[in-house]
Design an enzyme around this catalytic site. Structure first.
Site, PDB file in Angstrom:
ATOM      1  N   SER A   1       0.801  -1.231   0.000  1.00  0.00           N
ATOM      2  CA  SER A   1       0.000   0.000   0.000  1.00  0.00           C
ATOM      3  C   SER A   1       0.830   1.275   0.000  1.00  0.00           C
ATOM      4  O   SER A   1       0.335   2.319  -0.412  1.00  0.00           O
ATOM      5  CB  SER A   1      -0.909   0.013   1.226  1.00  0.00           C
TER       6      SER A   1
ATOM      7  N   HIS B   1      -0.580   5.846   6.781  1.00  0.00           N
ATOM      8  CA  HIS B   1      -0.161   5.815   5.375  1.00  0.00           C
ATOM      9  C   HIS B   1       0.121   7.237   4.882  1.00  0.00           C
ATOM     10  O   HIS B   1      -0.431   8.200   5.414  1.00  0.00           O
ATOM     11  CB  HIS B   1      -1.228   5.149   4.505  1.00  0.00           C
TER      12      HIS B   1
HETATM   13  C1  LIG Z   1       9.310  -4.292  12.971  1.00  0.00           C
HETATM   14  C2  LIG Z   1       7.943  -3.972  12.422  1.00  0.00           C
HETATM   15  C3  LIG Z   1       7.252  -2.957  13.253  1.00  0.00           C
HETATM   16  C4  LIG Z   1       5.997  -2.476  12.576  1.00  0.00           C
HETATM   17  C5  LIG Z   1       5.711  -1.060  12.977  1.00  0.00           C
HETATM   18  C6  LIG Z   1       6.551  -0.102  12.208  1.00  0.00           C
HETATM   19  C7  LIG Z   1       5.867   0.264  10.988  1.00  0.00           C
HETATM   20  C8  LIG Z   1       6.733   0.983  10.001  1.00  0.00           C
HETATM   21  C9  LIG Z   1       6.617   0.385   8.659  1.00  0.00           C
HETATM   22  C10 LIG Z   1       5.254   0.449   8.085  1.00  0.00           C
HETATM   23  C11 LIG Z   1       5.068  -0.612   7.075  1.00  0.00           C
HETATM   24  C12 LIG Z   1       3.697  -0.622   6.547  1.00  0.00           C
HETATM   25  C13 LIG Z   1       3.547  -1.553   5.395  1.00  0.00           C
HETATM   26  C14 LIG Z   1       2.120  -1.890   5.171  1.00  0.00           C
HETATM   27  C15 LIG Z   1       1.603  -1.442   3.862  1.00  0.00           C
HETATM   28  C16 LIG Z   1       0.209  -1.962   3.605  1.00  0.00           C
HETATM   29  O1  LIG Z   1      -0.050  -2.634   2.636  1.00  0.00           O
HETATM   30  O2  LIG Z   1      -0.728  -1.639   4.546  1.00  0.00           O
HETATM   31  C17 LIG Z   1      -1.998  -2.134   4.485  1.00  0.00           C
HETATM   32  C18 LIG Z   1      -2.987  -1.391   3.899  1.00  0.00           C
HETATM   33  C19 LIG Z   1      -4.278  -1.853   3.867  1.00  0.00           C
HETATM   34  C20 LIG Z   1      -4.561  -3.067   4.435  1.00  0.00           C
HETATM   35  N1  LIG Z   1      -5.865  -3.559   4.401  1.00  0.00           N
HETATM   36  O3  LIG Z   1      -6.110  -4.681   4.905  1.00  0.00           O
HETATM   37  O4  LIG Z   1      -6.759  -2.898   3.868  1.00  0.00           O
HETATM   38  C21 LIG Z   1      -3.567  -3.819   5.037  1.00  0.00           C
HETATM   39  C22 LIG Z   1      -2.289  -3.342   5.063  1.00  0.00           C
END
Ligand SMILES: CCCCCCCCCCCCCCCC(=O)Oc1ccc([N+](=O)[O-])cc1
Length: 269
Positions: free
Chosen positions: A45, A250
């Protein structure tokens, strides 16, 4: 009918100049042909542009007209562009997206790993649980990122390189979510915010190392988000917990442009 020599000379000069410009435009100063970019945008995403609106007819994948891959294609005339990044994608989903990469692909961008690491569950746990519960959940995610994610990324980057050996592969990372301490007076504690930021840092170091191992370029977006993340004074590049819930954590329209597109252009032009 005879053409006066003066006019003939002038015409040839102008034609010559025009041809020269055309030749330069086609072959560049080095004399090699500059083929138009054949670009495939893979990932989750953060690449599809969830949070940035204008999703057209992309359905649940939520591919935004404001997402950095679309901005790059718009800015590079003649680019052949396949935008297949999809909301919620994990490494296993990106393996399926790779069907769109061919031997003529010249540029691939990808963001993946955050969902494998349990991004949504980490954020839910940190929103609803105690500080210690949040810290423990982030630590579990970090262990996964350090021990399991590297192999999954190697498989993804390796398969992309195998299908398009000549393509430039660009791996984009994820931002830190918070400024700590920041200007937010409600919501998560600073302890939770610090833990979540350190999860982002762990992801960045693993993504960077695996990208390097495959000859890919890692674009670290953390610097570009600094001063624009949640609880910063500008606080304009990331949605906090919001409605619709899918937009939470996001990039905004400004975040896709300033936080992703700008560092991508700095890295590859
Ligand atoms: C070591 C991991 C710790 C996690 C917390 C830190 C977060 C920083 C990185 C963020 C990464 C986000 C990637 C996710 C992207 C993504 O596809 O998000 C989604 C968007 C939408 C949905 N959904 O289900 O609709 C699910 C997931």
């Amino acid at each position: 009918m005879a053409v006066p020599a003066r006019i003939k000379a002038l015409s040839f000069t102008r034609l010559g100049a025009a041809l020269g410009v055309a030749v330069l435009a086609t072959f560049g100063l080095a004399g090699t042909a500059q083929a138009a970019t054949d670009y495939v945008a893979l990932g989750d995403s953060y690449s599809s542009g969830v949070g940035a609106g204008s999703y057209g007819n992309s359905g649940d994948c939520m591919r935004s007209a404001n997402a950095y891959p679309q901005l790059w294609a718009n800015a590079h005339a003649g680019t052949t562009f396949k935008f297949v990044a999809c909301s919620g994608a994990r490494t296993g989903d990106v393996l399926n997206q790779i069907a769109n990469v061919t031997s003529s692909t010249t540029l691939v961008t990808v963001s993946v790993g955050g969902n494998d690491a349990g991004f949504a569950d980490v954020m839910t746990t940190c929103t609803t649980g105690s500080d210690q519960t949040c810290v423990n959940r982030v630590n579990t995610a970090k262990t996964y990122v350090n021990n399991t994610l590297p192999g999954l990324l190697d498989n993804v980057y390796g398969k992309i390189k195998a299908k398009a050996p000549g393509a430039k592969l660009v791996v984009l990372g994820y931002p830190r979510f918070y400024t700590v301490p920041g200007s937010c007076s409600v919501g998560l504690s600073d302890t939770k915010r610090t833990a979540i930021n350190s999860g982002s840092d762990t992801l960045a170091s693993v993504l960077s190392a695996r990208a390097s191992a495959h000859g890919a370029k890692f674009v670290d977006v953390r610097g570009a988000f600094t001063g624009h993340n949640i609880c910063s004074s500008a606080s304009d590049y990331l949605h906090s917990l919001t409605w619709p819930i899918v937009n939470s954590y996001h990039p905004t329209v400004a975040g896709q442009r300033g936080g992703y597109y700008a560092p991508l252009v700095s890295a590859i032009g």
